[in-house]
Write an enzyme that holds these catalytic residues in place. Structure first.
Site, short mmCIF file in Angstrom:
data_model
loop_
_atom_site.label_atom_id
_atom_site.label_comp_id
_atom_site.label_asym_id
_atom_site.label_seq_id
_atom_site.Cartn_x
_atom_site.Cartn_y
_atom_site.Cartn_z
N ASN A 57 0.89 -1.45 0.12
CA ASN A 57 -0.25 0.56 0.27
C ASN A 57 0.78 1.50 -0.54
O ASN A 57 1.28 1.82 0.52
CB ASN A 57 -0.58 -0.21 1.26
CG ASN A 57 -1.91 0.97 1.13
OD1 ASN A 57 -2.19 1.90 0.17
ND2 ASN A 57 -2.92 1.74 2.20
N GLU A 104 3.59 -8.54 7.22
CA GLU A 104 3.01 -10.03 7.50
C GLU A 104 1.66 -10.04 7.26
O GLU A 104 0.94 -10.46 7.73
CB GLU A 104 2.93 -8.54 9.24
CG GLU A 104 2.06 -8.10 9.55
CD GLU A 104 2.25 -6.82 8.42
OE1 GLU A 104 2.14 -5.66 8.17
OE2 GLU A 104 3.93 -6.69 8.78
#
Length: 367
Positions: A287, A332
């Protein structure tokens, strides 16, 4: 149903149905390519200031799990269709109610495929969600006069330090808009974690006696963070440092590289990345609208460790002499693949090596 519309600065207009909060809102138009993980998208501080287009044709069929998604940071949400009858536990809230509580406008019945193709072709544009009777010419004029915001990180960073106790390595996180999944990875490894604001000085951080420092992900342009860049430049070079997302870009700037804005950025959980050290490829969650410039690395001591397989973008760096390394993606996942969890382990291994060296030096001085 309330008829509303999306207006872009280039004159593109799309009519739809409003849901959630009914206020007028502006923001940068980006599209998220993930087919799953809408709750993590809603709760990711990296979307601060943006109007997010979901390319998945229908989202929130299961509603919002309030224990996982407490707050949202995006300016607006644009979808083709959404489910409004939660199909799971009583803890779930419907998307319309969640956006209303968060005061975030939603817009449905939009041809998100066409809109995504438009953004892909013309790049990140400013957009506005307004009522259907709002004059289009006036909206476009307002959009063109809106200046790019430079305070996204200030809005989402913690205002004061806080501690999550642990018995392991003492980690300081510089919070640029941290996803809480980063905290979960460190606490799962029994780390003692202290989260500090983006503008914490090097002296303040060193008073916490960190074994390692993590620079978190976050929203916006890394060049809008001169305080964080200065902090990294002033840190002692023997302390291991790990940068993620925006933290990757800020670390690169602090060590002499440069960054640039991308045409569309990367927003989703399906971006292939190759680890050049392991010679293996992985799918990653990303992102960001900015990236490290490849040409700017020539006169630095940084070397590339990961590349993007879609467009050969720089996805990871390490310093040739210091225990500094960084990645552009989210190791993650959350949402998305969890293949890159090992990077948190590598961070702790670097810390252990540093601690062992310190013990050897103390022993040598003593005997």
């Amino acid at each position: 149903m309330n008829k509303r519309r999306l207006v872009l600065e280039d004159g593109t207009v799309m009519d739809g149905i409003g849901f959630g909060y009914q206020g007028e809102v502006n923001g940068e138009m980006i599209f998220n390519t993930g087919m799953t993980g809408y709750e993590h998208v809603l709760s990711d501080p990296s979307y601060c200031g943006q109007l997010v287009v979901m390319t998945s044709p229908k989202i929130s069929t299961n509603g919002i799990n309030q224990s996982d998604c407490v707050s949202s940071y995006m300016n607006g949400l644009i979808v083709k269709d959404y489910g409004n009858s939660p199909n799971r536990s009583q803890d779930a809230k419907d998307l319309n109610s969640f956006l209303l509580d968060q005061q975030i406008p939603g817009l449905a019945n939009i041809d998100t495929r066409m809109l995504t193709k438009h953004i892909r072709q013309f790049g990140t544009l400013k957009g506005s969600i307004v009522d259907a009777d709002t004059p289009i010419d006036m909206t476009i004029k307002k959009l063109k006069s809106v200046k790019d915001s430079s305070d996204h990180v200030q809005k989402v960073s913690t205002q004061k330090p806080y501690v999550i106790p642990g018995k392991g390595a003492n980690i300081v996180i510089i919070d640029l808009g941290m996803k809480h999944s980063i905290l979960k990875e460190l606490t799962a490894r029994d780390c003692q974690v202290t989260v500090v604001p983006y503008n914490y000085s090097a002296d303040q951080i060193l008073q916490l006696k960190p074994d390692g420092i993590l620079i978190s992900s976050g929203p916006g342009n890394p060049k809008n963070l001169p305080e964080t860049i200065a902090t990294i430049q002033q840190l002692p070079r023997h302390i291991p440092v790990f940068g993620i997302g925006l933290g990757h870009q800020v670390m690169a700037l602090a060590l002499g590289a440069d960054t640039e804005k991308m045409l569309n950025g990367h927003h989703g959980n399906n971006y292939p990345v190759k680890d050049l050290l392991k010679q293996k490829s992985y799918m990653t969650s990303q992102n960001h609208l900015y990236s490290v410039s490849r040409n700017s690395l020539r006169n630095t001591d940084l070397e590339i460790t990961h590349i993007g397989l879609n467009e050969d973008s720089i996805e990871g760096l390490r310093h040739k002499s210091y225990s500094y390394f960084s990645v552009q993606f989210q190791p993650e996942g959350k949402p998305g693949p969890e293949d890159m969890h090992y990077l948190y382990d590598e961070f702790l291994i670097k810390i252990q090596h540093h601690q062992a060296k310190n013990e050897e030096d103390v022993y040598a001085e003593k005997y």
